[in-house]
Design an enzyme around this catalytic site. Structure first.
Site, mmCIF file in Angstrom:
data_model
loop_
_atom_site.group_PDB
_atom_site.id
_atom_site.type_symbol
_atom_site.label_atom_id
_atom_site.label_comp_id
_atom_site.label_asym_id
_atom_site.label_seq_id
_atom_site.Cartn_x
_atom_site.Cartn_y
_atom_site.Cartn_z
ATOM 1 N N SER A 175 0.801 -6.556 -0.067
ATOM 2 C CA SER A 175 2.083 -7.491 0.023
ATOM 3 C C SER A 175 1.452 -8.696 0.221
ATOM 4 O O SER A 175 0.418 -8.695 1.052
ATOM 5 C CB SER A 175 3.173 -7.388 0.717
ATOM 6 O OG SER A 175 3.833 -8.022 0.847
ATOM 7 N N TYR B 23 7.194 -3.558 9.203
ATOM 8 C CA TYR B 23 6.592 -3.790 7.999
ATOM 9 C C TYR B 23 5.538 -4.514 7.746
ATOM 10 O O TYR B 23 4.584 -3.943 7.330
ATOM 11 C CB TYR B 23 7.939 -4.445 7.063
ATOM 12 C CG TYR B 23 7.301 -5.071 5.827
ATOM 13 C CD1 TYR B 23 7.345 -3.973 4.943
ATOM 14 C CD2 TYR B 23 7.211 -6.219 5.138
ATOM 15 C CE1 TYR B 23 6.907 -4.186 3.460
ATOM 16 C CE2 TYR B 23 6.705 -6.415 3.963
ATOM 17 C CZ TYR B 23 6.501 -5.347 2.878
ATOM 18 O OH TYR B 23 6.114 -5.604 1.712
#
Length: 276
Positions: free
Chosen positions: A136, A149
């Site tokens: 990501s 995360y």
């Protein structure tokens, strides 16, 4: 029916979003594609296109091993592994239990690592293969309330870099794909989890602001279609010498560049300014 004449790919997290689109594109490209997810019924459309669906909870050793045993039993391993399965756990560090945090790492890092370990021997025997890890832009930057995360995505980036060096002598490529804001169910999952966990209490004001900004960022065409990431993966696995990293999707390039050039305090201000 498995077509052993084709090159084989495995895509995890293929029941929705980027995983589903990646699987569709690899089928179109001529691969024999295995697709894996917890909910097999959500991959029926991929089966109709020619995929072989496997039930696999990436956090469970027994299910990972069972899926690999099936693949090895039906063919000669995989030529392409796309580690896409993952989810976003957001919340104040104080409010997120260590059990939840561990599960975030199990899904976003350790599951991919274990699956890779089990499939590597056949790749080494063949002296070829490509491992694509979907991280990501969050593996390079940070955002409010995303400590756990971002920790997993930063870890997956570093793990991928070391793996690339280890496997280079065996002819195996390791590629990192860093998506930006992609139109999946990510936004709602993050916002709902935030409000449920910390919608009241010491972090309520910050939580509600982050939940609102997250929902505002997704939906109604604000993000990038997952097919864009599928096209990037398709390009990477077809190249003889792929790049080590591909950045694609809304905000990804500017946010990563901004983080690289701004100091910590200035980047902090940029992130906090979004909450006003």
């Amino acid at each position: 029916m498995i077509d052993k004449r084709k090159k084989t790919a495995l895509v995890t997290g293929a029941s929705s979003g980027m995983g589903k689109e990646i699987a569709k594109r690899l089928i179109k490209d001529g691969f024999q594609v295995y697709v894996a997810a917890r909910h097999v019924d959500k991959m029926d459309d991929l089966v109709k296109l020619g995929a072989r669906a496997l039930r696999m909870d990436i956090s469970k050793e027994a299910e990972i091993k069972a899926a690999v045993d099936t693949i090895l039993g039906e063919g000669n391993g995989v030529d392409v592994l796309v580690n896409n399965a993952g989810f976003g756990l957001y919340g104040p560090v104080e409010d997120v239990s260590i059990e939840e945090a561990r599960y975030q790492f199990e899904v976003n890092l350790f599951g991919a690592a274990r699956l890779t370990q089990l499939l590597l021997p056949k790749m080494r025997e063949k002296g070829a293969g490509t491992i694509v890890n979907i991280t990501s832009m969050g593996g390079k930057i940070y955002t409010l309330l995303g400590a756990w995360y971002h920790a997993t995505k930063h870890a997956l980036e570093g793990w991928s870099d070391c793996l690339r060096l280890e496997l280079a002598p065996f002819g195996i490529e390791v590629v990192v794909v860093e998506p930006g804001l992609i139109e999946t169910g990510f936004g709602d999952v993050v916002a709902n989890g935030l409000l449920k966990r910390s919608g009241t209490g010491h972090y309520a004001k910050l939580t509600q602001a982050v939940a609102k900004s997250t929902r505002d960022a997704y939906g109604q065409g604000r993000g990038t279609d997952p097919s864009v990431i599928a096209n990037v993966v398709s390009k990477a696995v077809r190249e003889a010498k792929p790049r080590t990293r591909y950045v694609a999707g809304k905000y990804a390039q500017p946010m990563i560049k901004m983080r690289a050039w701004l100091g910590d305090r200035m980047f902090d201000r940029v992130i906090m300014s979004q909450m006003r």
